[in-house]
Motif scaffolding. Sequence first.
Motif, PDB file in Angstrom:
ATOM      1  N   ILE A  46       0.851  -1.190   0.000  1.00 11.23           N
ATOM      2  CA  ILE A  46       0.000   0.000   0.000  1.00 11.23           C
ATOM      3  C   ILE A  46       0.889   1.242   0.000  1.00 11.23           C
ATOM      4  O   ILE A  46       1.944   1.259   0.643  1.00 11.23           O
ATOM      5  CB  ILE A  46      -0.886   0.028   1.266  1.00 11.23           C
ATOM      6  N   ASN A  47       0.438   2.305  -0.679  1.00 15.50           N
ATOM      7  CA  ASN A  47       1.111   3.595  -0.521  1.00 15.50           C
ATOM      8  C   ASN A  47       0.097   4.718  -0.648  1.00 15.50           C
ATOM      9  O   ASN A  47      -1.078   4.491  -0.958  1.00 15.50           O
ATOM     10  CB  ASN A  47       2.275   3.768  -1.516  1.00 15.50           C
ATOM     11  N   GLY A  48       0.535   5.950  -0.372  1.00 17.41           N
ATOM     12  CA  GLY A  48      -0.348   7.102  -0.493  1.00 17.41           C
ATOM     13  C   GLY A  48      -1.398   7.159   0.597  1.00 17.41           C
ATOM     14  O   GLY A  48      -1.225   6.627   1.692  1.00 17.41           O
ATOM     15  N   GLN A  49      -2.533   7.790   0.275  1.00 14.37           N
ATOM     16  CA  GLN A  49      -3.607   7.991   1.230  1.00 14.37           C
ATOM     17  C   GLN A  49      -4.922   7.525   0.626  1.00 14.37           C
ATOM     18  O   GLN A  49      -5.301   7.945  -0.481  1.00 14.37           O
ATOM     19  CB  GLN A  49      -3.696   9.476   1.624  1.00 14.37           C
ATOM     20  N   THR A  50      -5.627   6.672   1.330  1.00 12.92           N
ATOM     21  CA  THR A  50      -6.850   6.070   0.815  1.00 12.92           C
ATOM     22  C   THR A  50      -7.812   7.120   0.284  1.00 12.92           C
ATOM     23  O   THR A  50      -8.142   8.082   0.971  1.00 12.92           O
ATOM     24  CB  THR A  50      -7.549   5.255   1.930  1.00 12.92           C
ATOM     25  N   GLY A  51      -8.264   6.927  -0.934  1.00 12.91           N
ATOM     26  CA  GLY A  51      -9.256   7.799  -1.539  1.00 12.91           C
ATOM     27  C   GLY A  51      -8.709   9.090  -2.111  1.00 12.91           C
ATOM     28  O   GLY A  51      -9.442   9.820  -2.782  1.00 12.91           O
ATOM     29  N   LEU A  52      -7.423   9.392  -1.875  1.00 14.56           N
ATOM     30  CA  LEU A  52      -6.862  10.669  -2.312  1.00 14.56           C
ATOM     31  C   LEU A  52      -5.676  10.516  -3.251  1.00 14.56           C
ATOM     32  O   LEU A  52      -5.575  11.228  -4.250  1.00 14.56           O
ATOM     33  CB  LEU A  52      -6.450  11.507  -1.094  1.00 14.56           C
ATOM     34  N   SER A  53      -4.747   9.616  -2.918  1.00 13.21           N
ATOM     35  CA  SER A  53      -3.550   9.463  -3.742  1.00 13.21           C
ATOM     36  C   SER A  53      -2.972   8.084  -3.517  1.00 13.21           C
ATOM     37  O   SER A  53      -3.323   7.375  -2.576  1.00 13.21           O
ATOM     38  CB  SER A  53      -2.509  10.529  -3.374  1.00 13.21           C
ATOM     39  N   GLY A  54      -2.058   7.706  -4.398  1.00 11.36           N
ATOM     40  CA  GLY A  54      -1.372   6.438  -4.234  1.00 11.36           C
ATOM     41  C   GLY A  54      -2.176   5.246  -4.700  1.00 11.36           C
ATOM     42  O   GLY A  54      -3.202   5.380  -5.391  1.00 11.36           O
ATOM     43  N   THR A  55      -1.723   4.064  -4.301  1.00 12.95           N
ATOM     44  CA  THR A  55      -2.305   2.816  -4.792  1.00 12.95           C
ATOM     45  C   THR A  55      -2.258   1.757  -3.695  1.00 12.95           C
ATOM     46  O   THR A  55      -1.595   1.920  -2.674  1.00 12.95           O
ATOM     47  CB  THR A  55      -1.528   2.281  -6.010  1.00 12.95           C
ATOM     48  N   ALA A  56      -2.967   0.675  -3.928  1.00 12.77           N
ATOM     49  CA  ALA A  56      -2.847  -0.533  -3.116  1.00 12.77           C
ATOM     50  C   ALA A  56      -2.854  -1.710  -4.080  1.00 12.77           C
ATOM     51  O   ALA A  56      -3.616  -1.716  -5.062  1.00 12.77           O
ATOM     52  CB  ALA A  56      -3.995  -0.643  -2.117  1.00 12.77           C
ATOM     53  N   ILE A  57      -2.001  -2.700  -3.820  1.00 18.85           N
ATOM     54  CA  ILE A  57      -1.832  -3.820  -4.750  1.00 18.85           C
ATOM     55  C   ILE A  57      -2.201  -5.121  -4.051  1.00 18.85           C
ATOM     56  O   ILE A  57      -1.783  -5.374  -2.916  1.00 18.85           O
ATOM     57  CB  ILE A  57      -0.393  -3.874  -5.283  1.00 18.85           C
ATOM     58  N   HIS A  58      -2.991  -5.926  -4.737  1.00 22.97           N
ATOM     59  CA  HIS A  58      -3.534  -7.143  -4.158  1.00 22.97           C
ATOM     60  C   HIS A  58      -3.416  -8.307  -5.137  1.00 22.97           C
ATOM     61  O   HIS A  58      -3.142  -8.115  -6.324  1.00 22.97           O
ATOM     62  CB  HIS A  58      -5.018  -6.979  -3.810  1.00 22.97           C
ATOM     63  N   ARG A  59      -3.686  -9.491  -4.632  1.00 21.61           N
ATOM     64  CA  ARG A  59      -3.893 -10.671  -5.469  1.00 21.61           C
ATOM     65  C   ARG A  59      -5.276 -11.219  -5.159  1.00 21.61           C
ATOM     66  O   ARG A  59      -5.845 -10.971  -4.084  1.00 21.61           O
ATOM     67  CB  ARG A  59      -2.846 -11.746  -5.177  1.00 21.61           C
ATOM     68  N   TYR A  60      -5.847 -11.950  -6.114  1.00 21.06           N
ATOM     69  CA  TYR A  60      -7.102 -12.659  -5.862  1.00 21.06           C
ATOM     70  C   TYR A  60      -6.934 -14.093  -6.335  1.00 21.06           C
ATOM     71  O   TYR A  60      -6.151 -14.388  -7.243  1.00 21.06           O
ATOM     72  CB  TYR A  60      -8.289 -11.986  -6.559  1.00 21.06           C
ATOM     73  N   CYS A  61      -7.643 -14.999  -5.693  1.00 24.83           N
ATOM     74  CA  CYS A  61      -7.650 -16.405  -6.093  1.00 24.83           C
ATOM     75  C   CYS A  61      -9.033 -16.949  -5.771  1.00 24.83           C
ATOM     76  O   CYS A  61      -9.265 -17.496  -4.685  1.00 24.83           O
ATOM     77  CB  CYS A  61      -6.557 -17.176  -5.365  1.00 24.83           C
ATOM     78  N   ALA A  62      -9.966 -16.747  -6.684  1.00 28.66           N
ATOM     79  CA  ALA A  62     -11.377 -17.070  -6.459  1.00 28.66           C
ATOM     80  C   ALA A  62     -11.702 -18.471  -6.953  1.00 28.66           C
ATOM     81  O   ALA A  62     -11.210 -18.905  -7.996  1.00 28.66           O
ATOM     82  CB  ALA A  62     -12.262 -16.051  -7.174  1.00 28.66           C
ATOM     83  N   THR A  63     -12.538 -19.149  -6.186  1.00 24.79           N
ATOM     84  CA  THR A  63     -12.943 -20.510  -6.555  1.00 24.79           C
ATOM     85  C   THR A  63     -14.458 -20.663  -6.633  1.00 24.79           C
ATOM     86  O   THR A  63     -14.947 -21.751  -6.924  1.00 24.79           O
ATOM     87  CB  THR A  63     -12.384 -21.534  -5.546  1.00 24.79           C
ATOM     88  N   LYS A  64     -15.203 -19.576  -6.365  1.00 26.02           N
ATOM     89  CA  LYS A  64     -16.654 -19.640  -6.515  1.00 26.02           C
ATOM     90  C   LYS A  64     -17.175 -18.284  -6.977  1.00 26.02           C
ATOM     91  O   LYS A  64     -16.482 -17.261  -6.867  1.00 26.02           O
ATOM     92  CB  LYS A  64     -17.334 -20.075  -5.222  1.00 26.02           C
TER      93      LYS A  64
END
Length: 441
Positions: A120-138
């Motif tokens: 995560i970087n920056g400030q939620t809703g204002l600047s920066g980004t957040a990086i995730h992974r997903y692994c869905a099975t349904k």
Amino acid sequence: MTDTTQLDYLNGFGNEHETEAIDGALPKGCFSPQKVAYGLYAEQFSSTAFTAPRADNRRTWLYRIQPSVKQSDYQPADFPHFQSAIHADTVITPQALRWNPYPETENPLNFIESITTYAINGQTGLSGTAIHRYCATKSMNKQSFSNADAEMVIVPQQGQLNTTTEMGKLEAVPGEILVIPRGVKFSINLSIGMSGDTADKPASGYICENHGSPLTLPERGPVGANGFANDRDFQYPVACYEDVSGQFECITKFNGQFFRSEMSHSPMDVVAWVGNSAPYKYDLSRFNVINTVSYDHPDPSIFTVLTSKSDTPGVANLDFVIFPPRWMVAENTFRPPWFHRNIMSEFMGLIQGQYDAKEQGFLPGGASLHNAFTPHGPEAGVFTKASNAELKPVQYKDTMAFMFESRYPYSVTRSALNSPNRQKDYNDCWQSLARQFSINK
């Protein structure tokens, strides 16, 4: 490219599209007539401020069966692995980091339930980004999600995402990306209903939340009128509504927190819409690669597909960059990426094949993070091989890596830092680089 014979799309990045599932549902002239045809409700959706300059303004008029306000009160919801705010459970470090692909979980999880945060970087809703992974099975089925904090860039690595949004349906497979604007409700199913197979197929990949300005196409500058991603290759959904009653759950992410509300009807009930703020997808194979035909390895900015501008010209809140199949013909040049330290922080993922600077350990579905000014570059074996290679034209085939690049350093979640999938010996890939200096050479 997925087969779209049963799905229609609207083309053109950022265009003001208009589409209706029933003839005459879209008002002519006035956006909000006293009475809308077919007893529909008019609802404006704005993902930029009302007074944003015309070139930057994004808004869409929705004509729907029930207005969005018809829902229950919000109640707190818990998705502990899905984080997008820097807090006590995140760690800032200049250490070079790399992860193996995450395995499927034993418990069936839908798209939202399966999201786990890397950094995560920056400030939620204002600047920066957040990086995730997903692994869905349904599939999500009668559950939808809306992110009030960020635009979402979804990069499939395995499996197909059948996405239903308020504006219509989009399919995305590995080699394509899906972008959902802030605030748009969507639901992702995994079954391939069109081919008659209704069983859920696992799907995994990467997500970047963009908290800054909406993504746009980068300027071409001296490249001229052609090259990079072309406007016409971005695809938007046509209106496709659900007139279904029942129990529906809407999950909302707001200022880094999660809330749930109930609806007695499907939120995907938009019969017609007109505007330029809508979900879209892009086939990465359509990117028109620009590269050197003389010498030196150009900066990776020549591979930028989309960019989120910051208040500093030329320094992006987020760049989405790809490393696609291409020819390498540079002469008298070390062809892989050179060793480097730079102001931008780089998170990389691999969709398929092999990345040319990392022949060992960087696997499809894996990831790496090199924060601002952290030294990185080709592993020792790649350096030796590239330093002695015959410099004839080489075509990189069956490969697709990407990079989320940001002006802000990333804080890593403790779950990612302590994950058994993190390669604790990543730094070893450079330790066998030999001293070569000699005054006689």
